[in-house]
Design an enzyme around this catalytic site. Sequence first.
Site, mmCIF file in Angstrom:
data_model
loop_
_atom_site.group_PDB
_atom_site.id
_atom_site.type_symbol
_atom_site.label_atom_id
_atom_site.label_comp_id
_atom_site.label_asym_id
_atom_site.label_seq_id
_atom_site.Cartn_x
_atom_site.Cartn_y
_atom_site.Cartn_z
ATOM 1 N N THR A 13 0.822 -1.214 0.000
ATOM 2 C CA THR A 13 0.000 0.000 0.000
ATOM 3 C C THR A 13 0.856 1.263 0.000
ATOM 4 O OG1 THR A 13 -1.784 -1.142 1.159
ATOM 5 C CG2 THR A 13 -1.786 1.256 1.241
ATOM 6 N N ALA A 33 13.502 19.927 -3.724
ATOM 7 C CA ALA A 33 14.714 19.247 -3.261
ATOM 8 C C ALA A 33 15.989 19.876 -3.804
ATOM 9 C CB ALA A 33 14.658 17.772 -3.654
ATOM 10 N N ALA A 43 12.055 -3.198 -5.391
ATOM 11 C CA ALA A 43 12.068 -4.594 -4.952
ATOM 12 C C ALA A 43 10.792 -4.905 -4.189
ATOM 13 C CB ALA A 43 13.283 -4.883 -4.072
ATOM 14 N N VAL A 130 5.054 7.572 12.186
ATOM 15 C CA VAL A 130 4.145 8.076 13.221
ATOM 16 C C VAL A 130 3.061 8.942 12.591
ATOM 17 C CG1 VAL A 130 3.952 9.432 15.337
ATOM 18 C CG2 VAL A 130 6.008 8.066 14.919
ATOM 19 N N GLY A 132 1.022 8.647 10.069
ATOM 20 C CA GLY A 132 0.836 8.683 8.619
ATOM 21 C C GLY A 132 1.335 9.954 7.979
ATOM 22 N N ILE A 134 0.743 13.072 8.798
ATOM 23 C CA ILE A 134 0.870 14.255 9.655
ATOM 24 C C ILE A 134 2.347 14.471 9.997
ATOM 25 C CG2 ILE A 134 0.131 15.342 11.799
ATOM 26 C CD1 ILE A 134 -2.178 13.296 11.890
ATOM 27 N N ASP A 198 0.437 -1.000 18.428
ATOM 28 C CA ASP A 198 0.793 -0.069 17.359
ATOM 29 C C ASP A 198 0.939 1.352 17.906
ATOM 30 O OD1 ASP A 198 0.785 0.696 14.315
ATOM 31 O OD2 ASP A 198 -0.751 1.964 15.205
ATOM 32 N N LYS A 202 4.382 4.028 18.231
ATOM 33 C CA LYS A 202 4.409 5.429 17.793
ATOM 34 C C LYS A 202 4.685 6.367 18.964
ATOM 35 C CE LYS A 202 1.070 4.284 14.175
ATOM 36 N NZ LYS A 202 -0.351 4.333 13.782
ATOM 37 N N GLY A 299 -2.955 5.201 5.051
ATOM 38 C CA GLY A 299 -3.374 5.339 3.660
ATOM 39 C C GLY A 299 -2.176 5.420 2.742
#
Length: 433
Positions: A13, A33, A43, A130, A132, A134, A198, A202, A299
């Site tokens: 995902t 950048a 991979a 941590v 996602g 944010i 989980d 975090k 996500g």
Amino acid sequence: MKDVNVGICGLGTVGGGTFNVLNRNASQIAGRAGCNIRISRVASRTERTDFDLGDIPFTTDIFDVVNDPDVDIVIELIGGYETAKELVMAAIKNGKHVVTANKALIAVHGNEIFEAAEAKGVIVAFEAGVAGGIPVIKAMREGLAANRIDWIAGIINGTGNFILTEMRAGREFGDVLKEAQQLGYAEADPTFDVEGIDAAHKLTILASTGFGVPLQFERAYTEGISKITPYDIAHAEMLGYRIKHLGIARRRGNGIELRVHPTLVPQGHLIAQVDGVLNAVLVDGDAVGQTLYYGPGAGDEATASAVIADVVDVARAVATDSSHRVPYLGFSQGALEDLPVLPMEDIQSAYYLRIQAEDHPGVLAKVASILSEHGINIESIVQKESELEDGKIPVIILTHTVQERQVNRAIEDIEALADIVGQVVRIRAENFS
């Protein structure tokens, strides 16, 4: 403009989202950048014929990426502990920078990984591990660098937040969990999510970044939400609270609190309004006061956003051959404080207690007497005659702030009463003032 080559390990995902966003926004990312970020190898441990990689070399051996001399940055998105650790340590040994979304890896093995990276002079970045998408790690490490962080509290697992949100409609935990699995919010084995593991991963990282202490996951107190009932949620609401599954880290004079558990939060507080699968993290600094970081905690492209933000930071250092780098946890390794994690008995909180009692005269007086003997003041008591069933009635008590050890001893004495049925349900309460 210089090219910086990245190799992606893992095409699930988040890996797929990272690949897509890097390609779709390539020119914008390059502008930020100051270099072209080029995917030079991908991979995945399983074949992905469903994924169009164009002419980018693909392999099912993830170690081909870390051994490729053209790869500057390894993006580790395979998850898990041991293989991921082996991969990251091999990348560091080969002088490659690492970006990872693997909170379990950093929480459990981060101290060893950072020590190896510092010795080799490479960067290990982990923003996506941590909350996602944010950018709370970056906010604390850089935006709040002037502050002494006093406490951190957050909804940092979207699955648990979704379940508790849906239970406010009176639905049972098991029914909502099944729906969460059907929607893809929870795994087939939901233990890490619903039992707080989980979130503890975090929180460990947040505490280390905020307080400048070594990672201490094994000492985090972890309590899940599987025992929360619609009854408790409804009565918390009646008392002016919402139940949220929070990770809380607090600096104390002689150590830090590090705990994950269901928590009563005043309904008027911003964090009480965060529903569904969204995450939110409160950070309290001595200079800035309270700040809130809110958004999607998981996500594909939301997490990819954080992954690529780290890639951009690392790519800037690679492109300019700069030795000026933000320390991994926001503090140089030599500046980390050796503050211990305090035992739960030492924490202070207010408490929601649900007691199932025989409907006999004087029972409530006995309970109140025990609480008083242990120095616990009562803020409110709820007992409804309409809830009397089979000669038993629930009693809800909300206490003032008190030390956990006092509550532990009081609960032992209350449960020993002949008129009390079963175990006392305890939920901690915080007001974050």
